[in-house]
Motif scaffolding. Structure first.
Motif, PDB file in Angstrom:
ATOM      1  N   LYS A 736       0.827  -1.206   0.000  1.00  0.00           N
ATOM      2  CA  LYS A 736       0.000   0.000   0.000  1.00  0.00           C
ATOM      3  C   LYS A 736       0.866   1.263   0.000  1.00  0.00           C
ATOM      4  O   LYS A 736       0.595   2.220  -0.729  1.00  0.00           O
ATOM      5  N   LYS A 737       1.919   1.253   0.829  1.00  0.00           N
ATOM      6  CA  LYS A 737       2.801   2.427   0.892  1.00  0.00           C
ATOM      7  C   LYS A 737       3.495   2.673  -0.439  1.00  0.00           C
ATOM      8  O   LYS A 737       3.654   3.815  -0.873  1.00  0.00           O
ATOM      9  N   ALA A 738       3.915   1.583  -1.101  1.00  0.00           N
ATOM     10  CA  ALA A 738       4.591   1.737  -2.397  1.00  0.00           C
ATOM     11  C   ALA A 738       3.650   2.306  -3.443  1.00  0.00           C
ATOM     12  O   ALA A 738       4.030   3.172  -4.246  1.00  0.00           O
ATOM     13  N   VAL A 739       2.397   1.835  -3.451  1.00  0.00           N
ATOM     14  CA  VAL A 739       1.423   2.330  -4.426  1.00  0.00           C
ATOM     15  C   VAL A 739       1.067   3.784  -4.147  1.00  0.00           C
ATOM     16  O   VAL A 739       1.003   4.623  -5.053  1.00  0.00           O
ATOM     17  N   GLU A 740       0.827   4.082  -2.866  1.00  0.00           N
ATOM     18  CA  GLU A 740       0.420   5.440  -2.512  1.00  0.00           C
ATOM     19  C   GLU A 740       1.535   6.460  -2.756  1.00  0.00           C
ATOM     20  O   GLU A 740       1.269   7.638  -3.006  1.00  0.00           O
ATOM     21  N   SER A 741       2.797   6.007  -2.697  1.00  0.00           N
ATOM     22  CA  SER A 741       3.924   6.929  -2.945  1.00  0.00           C
ATOM     23  C   SER A 741       4.336   6.956  -4.408  1.00  0.00           C
ATOM     24  O   SER A 741       5.351   7.555  -4.756  1.00  0.00           O
ATOM     25  N   HIS A 742       3.548   6.285  -5.278  1.00  0.00           N
ATOM     26  CA  HIS A 742       3.806   6.277  -6.723  1.00  0.00           C
ATOM     27  C   HIS A 742       5.186   5.741  -7.060  1.00  0.00           C
ATOM     28  O   HIS A 742       5.898   6.300  -7.909  1.00  0.00           O
ATOM     29  N   SER A 743       5.602   4.681  -6.396  1.00  0.00           N
ATOM     30  CA  SER A 743       6.949   4.139  -6.606  1.00  0.00           C
ATOM     31  C   SER A 743       7.121   3.668  -8.045  1.00  0.00           C
ATOM     32  O   SER A 743       6.318   2.885  -8.561  1.00  0.00           O
TER      33      SER A 743
END
Length: 757
Positions: A736-743
Motif C-alpha cells: 500500500k505504501k509503495a502504491v500510494e507513494s507512486h513508486s
C-alpha cells in the motif's frame, strides 16, 4: 476538393429529384375528379385535431398495445423478482406476484381506467397466444434439463419417494373434490373430470424452482441434492403423463371415449422415443460444437419442437406435453444441450415467460373470495396440498433409509409448486374444469407452498443442524499447513495451484491444498452444472498431475460469492487463503476479475514512456471495497496473487521495508525448504537489526537453504533486476505504501504475492 465534389453532386441529385417529384404531383392533380370532390368535400378539421385522431388510433393499435404490455410486464416482473430475491424467496414468486398486481385483484380494482387501457379485453387473445409460445419454449428447456442418466442411477429410491409424493396428495385432492364439487365445479363438468384435475393440481412439483433452490443452497453436488433432483424429475415425468391422461378424459367426456386418445398418445410417445430420438442423437453428436449449430440445424430442431407440440395438441393432450417430450428426446450430448439451452433460455425466460405470469394474474380474481367461507376452503386446499406432498415425500424418504433431517428437507423441497402449478391450473381453466373461484384459490395455494419452502429449510437447519461439511473438517489436530485457493478463471486457478505447491511438503499428509470455485447460481442449470465443474477444474487437475500432488476441490453455486468465500475460509481453519487477480495492475486501467465478480483494481503510479520520454500518470485505488472486505473479514492469513505470466516459481524476491514485515517469514521459510527455489531478500532500511524476530527467521532460513538465499542491504529496485525474478512476495502494508507513494519500480515488478498476516 473531393468534399466539394461530393457536396455538389448531392445538391444536384436532391434538386433534380425534388423538381421531378413536383412535376409528377402537379400532373396527377389534373387527373382528379373535381365534380366528385365538390359533392364530397373533406371534413374541415384543424391540423391539431387530425394529429390527435391519428395519434389516438396509433396508441390503441393492437401492436402498440401489445408492445406496451410487454414493456410493462417485463419492468414490473423484474422489480417484483428483485424484491423477492432480496428477502430470500425464489424470483418466480415475484413474477407470479407481478401478474396478480397487474391483474384485476389490485391494478384493476384500484385503477380500473388504466387497467382497461393497458389490458383491454380484445387484446388478451394476443397476450395469451404469445405467452403460450413462451410456455412451449420453457417446457422444451425443462425437458432438456432432465438428466435421464441420473434417473437410472437412483431410480429405485427416487420412484418410491416421488410416487408417494404423488399418490397421497392425489388421494387427498380427490377426497377434497368430493367435499367442494357441488359448490364450485363448473356446470357440465363431471365429478370424474373435476376430481382428477384437483388431484393432479395438488400432486405437482415445480422442478425448475426446486432445482434453483437446491443450487442456491449449495446442495446440487451433494447426495441429498442429487436425490431430491432425481425425485423431482421422476415426479415431473409421472405427473405430466397422468395430466395427459386426465386431459384426454376431460376432453373426451368419459373414460371409455378417452381410451382412443390415450392409445394415440402412447403411439406418439413410442414414435418419439424409438424412432425420432436415435435420429436426433446422431445429429447432435455431429453438431455438438457451437459453430456447428448453424441456422439450418437450429431450424431443424425447432421444427421437431413445433411438430411435437402440434401433434399432442391435435391428439388432445395439450401442446405443452409435446414441448416437454421434444426436450426429453433431444440429443443427450451435454455440450449440444448447453449450447441449445443458451439460444432458447433468455428469450423464453426473460421475454415470454413473464407474459404467462401476468396473463395468469389477469385471470386470478382474488376479489371473488369475498366470504370467510371461501377463505376457509382456500386454507383447506393449502392444508391438503402441504399435508399430502410434505408428509408423503418425507415418510417415503425415511422409509428408504434417509435420515430424518434429509427426509424433512426432501419433503419441504417436493412441496414447492411454483410455475408448474400455474401451467396445470391454466390448462384446467382453459378446458373449463376450474371455475374462477377455484382457480384463484389454487393460485394462492401455489404461492403459499412455494413461499414456505425457504423458511421451512431454515427451520430444519436451526433445529436439526447439519454436521460440519467434510471439506471443513479435513484438518487433523497435527495439521501443519493447509492452503485454500479461491479462483474465478480456470487458468488463474492453475497459476495459484502452481504457487501453492511450493508452500507444502508432499511427504506430509497434513499438508494439503483445497481449490474453491464459486459460481453465481443464476449461471447454472441442472444440465450444465456437472460439465461446468469438470471444465472449470480441468486445468487445475492437469497441473496437479504434472506436479504429482493431490488437492481437494470445492464447487458450489452461490448467491453471495464474497460472503461465501469469507465463510469457507473461516470455517475451514486454513493456514492461508490465496485469491487471484487475473491481470497485472501495471497496465493502467483495466477490469480485473477476483473470485467471480468484476472489480477495478488499478495502481496509481508514474511510468516512464520510452516513446515520448515523458512520465505518464495512472490514477486509481489499491483495491475495491469487496476485495478489502474479504481481506479484513477472513481470519486466516490472505495472499493476493497479481499474476504477470507466472510460468515458474524459482527466483523469488522478498523486499523488507519495516519490522512489521516479519509476517512474511512464516511463508518464506516454507519456500526455503524447496531445493529449486532461490531467495533474494532485500533489507534496505536494516529492518532486521530492529527486529529480533526477523533476525531469528533469517538465521533459520540460512540453515535451511544451503546457500540459496541472498540478503541485500542496498536498494536494487531496478528494471533489469526485477524482471529477472519470477515472483515478488511483499506485505500488504508495504504494498500500500509503495502504491500510494507512486513508486516507479512497481511498473517493472514480476508477479506479486501480497500477504496480509
Amino acid at each position: 476538393m473531393k468534399n466539394l465534389r461530393n457536396v455538389l453532386f448531392y445538391t444536384i441529385t436532391i434538386g433534380a429529384f425534388s423538381t421531378l417529384l413536383y412535376f409528377f404531383i402537379r400532373q396527377g392533380q389534373t387527373l382528379e375528379n373535381t365534380d366528385l370532390l365538390a359533392n364530397n368535400p373533406l371534413p374541415t378539421t384543424s391540423s391539431w385535431d387530425q394529429f390527435s385522431d391519428t395519434f389516438s388510433h396509433n396508441l390503441t393499435h393492437p401492436l402498440a398495445t401489445l408492445l406496451l404490455q410487454i414493456i410493462t410486464i417485463i419492468l414490473v416482473a423484474r422489480v417484483f423478482a428483485w424484491l423477492c430475491k432480496s428477502i430470500g424467496q425464489p424470483t418466480v414468486i415475484g413474477e407470479i406476484a407481478a401478474g396478480i398486481f397487474l391483474g384485476p385483484s389490485l391494478l384493476g380494482m384500484y385503477f380500473p381506467e388504466f387497467s382497461t387501457f393497458l389490458f383491454p379485453v380484445q387484446s388478451l387473445g394476443n397476450l395469451q397466444f404469445l405467452s403460450q409460445v413462451g410456455l412451449i419454449l420453457f417446457m422444451f428447456i425443462i425437458g432438456m434439463e432432465l438428466d435421464l442418466k441420473v434417473l437410472k442411477t437412483k431410480a429405485q429410491e427416487a420412484i418410491v419417494i416421488s410416487h408417494a409424493s404423488i399418490i397421497l396428495p392425489f388421494a387427498l385432492g380427490v377426497g377434497l373434490a368430493l367435499y367442494i364439487y357441488q359448490q364450485f365445479a363448473p356446470d357440465g363438468i363431471s365429478f370424474l373430470s373435476f376430481s382428477l384435475f384437483i388431484g393432479i393440481a395438488l400432486s405437482i412439483t415445480a422442478f425448475p424452482v426446486l432445482a434453483r433452490i437446491v443450487q442456491e443452497r449449495g446442495l446440487s453436488r451433494t447426495k441429498l441434492g442429487m436425490m431430491v433432483i432425481t425425485c423431482a424429475a421422476t415426479d415431473d415425468i409421472t405427473a405430466w403423463c397422468i395430466l395427459a391422461a386426465v386431459i384426454a378424459i376431460v376432453k373426451a367426456g368419459d373414460f371409455v371415449s378417452s381410451i382412443y386418445t390415450i392409445i394415440l398418445a402412447a403411439a406418439y410417445v413410442v414414435f418419439m422415443l424409438k424412432v425420432l430420438k436415435p435420429v436426433l442423437k446422431r445429429l447432435g453428436d455431429h453438431y455438438s460444437y457451437k459453430e456447428g449449430l448453424t441456422k439450418p440445424v437450429v431450424g431443424l430442431f425447432f421444427l421437431v419442437l413445433m411438430f411435437s407440440a402440434y401433434c399432442t395438441e391435435v391428439i388432445g393432450i395439450h401442446a405443452l406435453f409435446g414441448a416437454f417430450m421434444a426436450g426429453v428426446i433431444m440429443p443427450p450430448n451435454q455440450s449440444f444441450r448447453n449450447i441449445f439451452i443458451e439460444k432458447v433460455e433468455d428469450v423464453s425466460m426473460v421475454l415470454l415467460l413473464p407474459l404467462f405470469f401476468v396473463f395468469t394474474g389477469l385471470r386470478t380474481q382474488i376479489g371473488l373470495l369475498n366470504d370467510p367461507y371461501l377463505w376457509e376452503i382456500t386454507g383447506l386446499i393449502i392444508l391438503a396440498a402441504v399435508t399430502g406432498k410434505f408428509i408423503g415425500s418425507a415418510v417415503a424418504a425415511r422409509f428408504v433409509n434417509q435420515s430424518w433431517r434429509d427426509s424433512l428437507i426432501i419433503g419441504s423441497l417436493m412441496n414447492t409448486r411454483g410455475l408448474m402449478e400455474l401451467v396445470v391450473l391454466n390448462i384446467g381453466y382453459d378446458i373449463g374444469v376450474l371455475s374462477p373461484e377455484i382457480f384463484a384459490m389454487m393460485v394462492i395455494m401455489a404461492l403459499a407452498t412455494t413461499c414456505m419452502t425457504g423458511p421451512a429449510l431454515d427451520l430444519i437447519d436451526r433445529f436439526l443442524p447439519e454436521k460440519k461439511w467434510e471439506a471443513f473438517t479435513q484438518k487433523n489436530e497435527d495439521s501443519r499447513f493447509s492452503i485454500l485457493i479461491a479462483f474465478a478463471s480456470p487458468q488463474g486457478g492453475r497459476k495459484m495451484l502452481r504457487l501453492a505447491y511450493h508452500f507444502i511438503q508432499k511427504q506430509f499428509a497434513s499438508h494439503h491444498i483445497t481449490a474453491l470455485h464459486l459460481s453465481p447460481s443464476s449461471y447454472l442449470s441442472q444440465v450444465n452444472t456437472e460439465e461446468y465443474q469438470l471444465e472449470t477444474f480441468r486445468p487445475i487437475t492437469e497441473e496437479a498431475a504434472a506436479l504429482d500432488i493431490s488437492f481437494a476441490s470445492l464447487f458450489k453455486p452461490s448467491q453471495d460469492i464474497e460472503h461465501d468465500i469469507i465463510e469457507t475460509a473461516n470455517a475451514g481453519e486454513y493456514d492461508m487463503l490465496m485469491i487471484g487477480i487475473g491481470r497485472t495492475v501495471f497496465e493502467g486501467t483495466f477490469l480485473g476479475k477476483i473470485l467471480g465478480f468484476t472489480s477495478k483494481i488499478i495502481s496509481r503510479e508514474r511510468l516512464f514512456d520510452t516513446i515520448t520520454g515523458k512520465e505518464k500518470l495512472f490514477h486509481a485505488d489499491v483495491f475495491d471495497e469487496r476485495t478489502t472486505h474479504i481481506i479484513k473479514s477472513v481470519k486466516t492469513p490472505v495472499g493476493i496473487l497479481i499474476e504477470k505470466n507466472l510460468k515458474h516459481v524459482n527466483n523469488i524476491f522478498v523486499p523488507i521495508f519495516s519490522p512489521d514485515d516479519s509476517v512474511l517469514f512464516q511463508f518464506v521459510k516454507k519456500l526455503a525448504l524447496q531445493e529449486n527455489i532461490y531467495l533474494t531478500i532485500m533489507d534496505p532500511t536494516n529492518a532486521a537489526s530492529k527486529s529480533t524476530e526477523i533476525q531469528a527467521e533469517l538465521e533459520a532460513i540460512n540453515e535451511l537453504d544451503n546457500g540459496r538465499m541472498r540478503l541485500l542491504h542496498e536498494n536494487v529496485l531496478e528494471k533489469d533486476f526485477l524482471q529477472e525474478k519470477d515472483l515478488m512476495i511483499i506485505s500488504l502494508d508495504s504494498w500500500k505504501k509503495a502504491v500510494e507513494s507512486h513508486s516507479l519500480w512497481l511498473s517493472h515488478s514480476p508477479s506479486v504475492l501480497i500477504v496480509r498476516g
